[in-house]
Design a protein around this motif. Structure first.
Motif, PDB file in Angstrom:
ATOM      1  N   ASP A  30      26.166  43.993 -12.751  1.00  0.00           N
ATOM      2  CA  ASP A  30      26.427  44.126 -14.183  1.00  0.00           C
ATOM      3  C   ASP A  30      26.490  42.789 -14.901  1.00  0.00           C
ATOM      4  O   ASP A  30      26.164  42.688 -16.075  1.00  0.00           O
ATOM      5  CB  ASP A  30      27.747  44.881 -14.396  1.00  0.00           C
ATOM      6  CG  ASP A  30      27.678  46.283 -13.817  1.00  0.00           C
ATOM      7  OD1 ASP A  30      26.742  47.027 -14.174  1.00  0.00           O
ATOM      8  OD2 ASP A  30      28.545  46.622 -12.998  1.00  0.00           O
ATOM      9  N   TYR A  31      26.914  41.744 -14.198  1.00  0.00           N
ATOM     10  CA  TYR A  31      27.040  40.425 -14.810  1.00  0.00           C
ATOM     11  C   TYR A  31      25.959  39.457 -14.349  1.00  0.00           C
ATOM     12  O   TYR A  31      26.048  38.262 -14.598  1.00  0.00           O
ATOM     13  CB  TYR A  31      28.430  39.841 -14.533  1.00  0.00           C
ATOM     14  CG  TYR A  31      29.524  40.615 -15.217  1.00  0.00           C
ATOM     15  CD1 TYR A  31      29.718  40.506 -16.588  1.00  0.00           C
ATOM     16  CD2 TYR A  31      30.335  41.482 -14.502  1.00  0.00           C
ATOM     17  CE1 TYR A  31      30.709  41.233 -17.225  1.00  0.00           C
ATOM     18  CE2 TYR A  31      31.331  42.210 -15.135  1.00  0.00           C
ATOM     19  CZ  TYR A  31      31.510  42.085 -16.494  1.00  0.00           C
ATOM     20  OH  TYR A  31      32.484  42.800 -17.123  1.00  0.00           O
ATOM     21  N   GLN A  32      24.936  39.983 -13.657  1.00  0.00           N
ATOM     22  CA  GLN A  32      23.819  39.178 -13.187  1.00  0.00           C
ATOM     23  C   GLN A  32      24.281  37.985 -12.355  1.00  0.00           C
ATOM     24  O   GLN A  32      23.807  36.860 -12.506  1.00  0.00           O
ATOM     25  CB  GLN A  32      22.958  38.713 -14.366  1.00  0.00           C
ATOM     26  CG  GLN A  32      22.252  39.862 -15.065  1.00  0.00           C
ATOM     27  CD  GLN A  32      21.227  40.529 -14.175  1.00  0.00           C
ATOM     28  OE1 GLN A  32      20.176  39.976 -13.923  1.00  0.00           O
ATOM     29  NE2 GLN A  32      21.529  41.717 -13.673  1.00  0.00           N
ATOM     30  N   HIS A  33      25.230  38.244 -11.438  1.00  0.00           N
ATOM     31  CA  HIS A  33      25.679  37.201 -10.520  1.00  0.00           C
ATOM     32  C   HIS A  33      24.514  36.780  -9.637  1.00  0.00           C
ATOM     33  O   HIS A  33      23.595  37.551  -9.382  1.00  0.00           O
ATOM     34  CB  HIS A  33      26.835  37.708  -9.650  1.00  0.00           C
ATOM     35  CG  HIS A  33      28.089  37.938 -10.421  1.00  0.00           C
ATOM     36  ND1 HIS A  33      28.706  36.972 -11.161  1.00  0.00           N
ATOM     37  CD2 HIS A  33      28.846  39.047 -10.559  1.00  0.00           C
ATOM     38  CE1 HIS A  33      29.785  37.451 -11.724  1.00  0.00           C
ATOM     39  NE2 HIS A  33      29.894  38.723 -11.379  1.00  0.00           N
ATOM     40  N   GLU A  34      24.578  35.544  -9.158  1.00  0.00           N
ATOM     41  CA  GLU A  34      23.476  34.995  -8.371  1.00  0.00           C
ATOM     42  C   GLU A  34      23.775  35.043  -6.880  1.00  0.00           C
ATOM     43  O   GLU A  34      24.850  34.637  -6.446  1.00  0.00           O
ATOM     44  CB  GLU A  34      23.215  33.557  -8.798  1.00  0.00           C
ATOM     45  CG  GLU A  34      22.753  33.463 -10.234  1.00  0.00           C
ATOM     46  CD  GLU A  34      22.612  32.049 -10.726  1.00  0.00           C
ATOM     47  OE1 GLU A  34      23.012  31.095 -10.026  1.00  0.00           O
ATOM     48  OE2 GLU A  34      22.096  31.880 -11.848  1.00  0.00           O
ATOM     49  N   LEU A  35      22.797  35.542  -6.126  1.00  0.00           N
ATOM     50  CA  LEU A  35      22.835  35.518  -4.673  1.00  0.00           C
ATOM     51  C   LEU A  35      21.660  34.668  -4.227  1.00  0.00           C
ATOM     52  O   LEU A  35      20.506  35.040  -4.427  1.00  0.00           O
ATOM     53  CB  LEU A  35      22.726  36.925  -4.087  1.00  0.00           C
ATOM     54  CG  LEU A  35      22.554  36.994  -2.561  1.00  0.00           C
ATOM     55  CD1 LEU A  35      23.752  36.363  -1.846  1.00  0.00           C
ATOM     56  CD2 LEU A  35      22.341  38.424  -2.110  1.00  0.00           C
ATOM     57  N   GLY A  36      21.967  33.493  -3.671  1.00  0.00           N
ATOM     58  CA  GLY A  36      20.931  32.586  -3.210  1.00  0.00           C
ATOM     59  C   GLY A  36      20.841  32.599  -1.697  1.00  0.00           C
ATOM     60  O   GLY A  36      21.855  32.721  -1.011  1.00  0.00           O
ATOM     61  N   ILE A  37      19.635  32.491  -1.181  1.00  0.00           N
ATOM     62  CA  ILE A  37      19.426  32.412   0.264  1.00  0.00           C
ATOM     63  C   ILE A  37      18.648  31.132   0.533  1.00  0.00           C
ATOM     64  O   ILE A  37      17.580  30.909  -0.045  1.00  0.00           O
ATOM     65  CB  ILE A  37      18.674  33.633   0.804  1.00  0.00           C
ATOM     66  CG1 ILE A  37      19.407  34.922   0.387  1.00  0.00           C
ATOM     67  CG2 ILE A  37      18.551  33.553   2.322  1.00  0.00           C
ATOM     68  CD1 ILE A  37      18.666  36.188   0.706  1.00  0.00           C
TER      69      ILE A  37
END
Length: 131
Positions: free
Chosen positions: A49-56
């Motif tokens: 909903d808050y467009q959190h970032e998941l980086g790999i």
């Protein structure tokens, strides 16, 4: 000082496999990919909903030797049991079984196929803030 979740970063020895796994899990392609010397070094998804970032990140760029331990980042889900079962079906292993922590708070956690801790949680406060 701490204003909220910004980016969660995971590491993977096989970055293309990790990106494919998370693409399937999330149902979206990464919105940002960085190449280093002709190979993918980093991929990032914006989720929730808050467009959190998941980086790999390719593990060759990891500071030190990360392992499945330490803090667990929990992502709100509407159905913890269903999310947990899907993660296990996709090859993750149990870290913490589905557990009710109190009224309106249910958690579970897994170790993804790349050695990262991933938590899912139903959190009534998240829904209150979202509302």
């Amino acid at each position: 000082m701490l204003r909220g979740l910004s980016t969660v970063t995971f590491f993977a020895d096989d970055l293309p496999a990790a990106v494919a796994w998370y693409t399937e899990l999330l149902g979206i392609e990464p919105y940002f990919v960085r190449q280093v010397e002709g190979t993918t070094a980093y991929a990032e998804f914006r989720i929730g909903d808050y467009q959190h970032e998941l980086g790999i990140i390719d593990r060759r760029f990891a500071p030190g030797t990360p392992s499945a331990g330490g803090p667990v980042t929990y992502w709100h889900v509407d159905d913890v049991e269903g999310a947990f079962e899907r993660l296990i079906a996709m090859g993750a292993t149990v870290h913490g079984k589905v557990t009710e922590r109190g009224p309106g708070f249910v958690t579970a956690s897994v170790v993804d196929p790349f050695g990262n801790l991933l938590g899912v949680m139903f959190n009534k406060h998240y829904l209150e803030i979202l509302g």
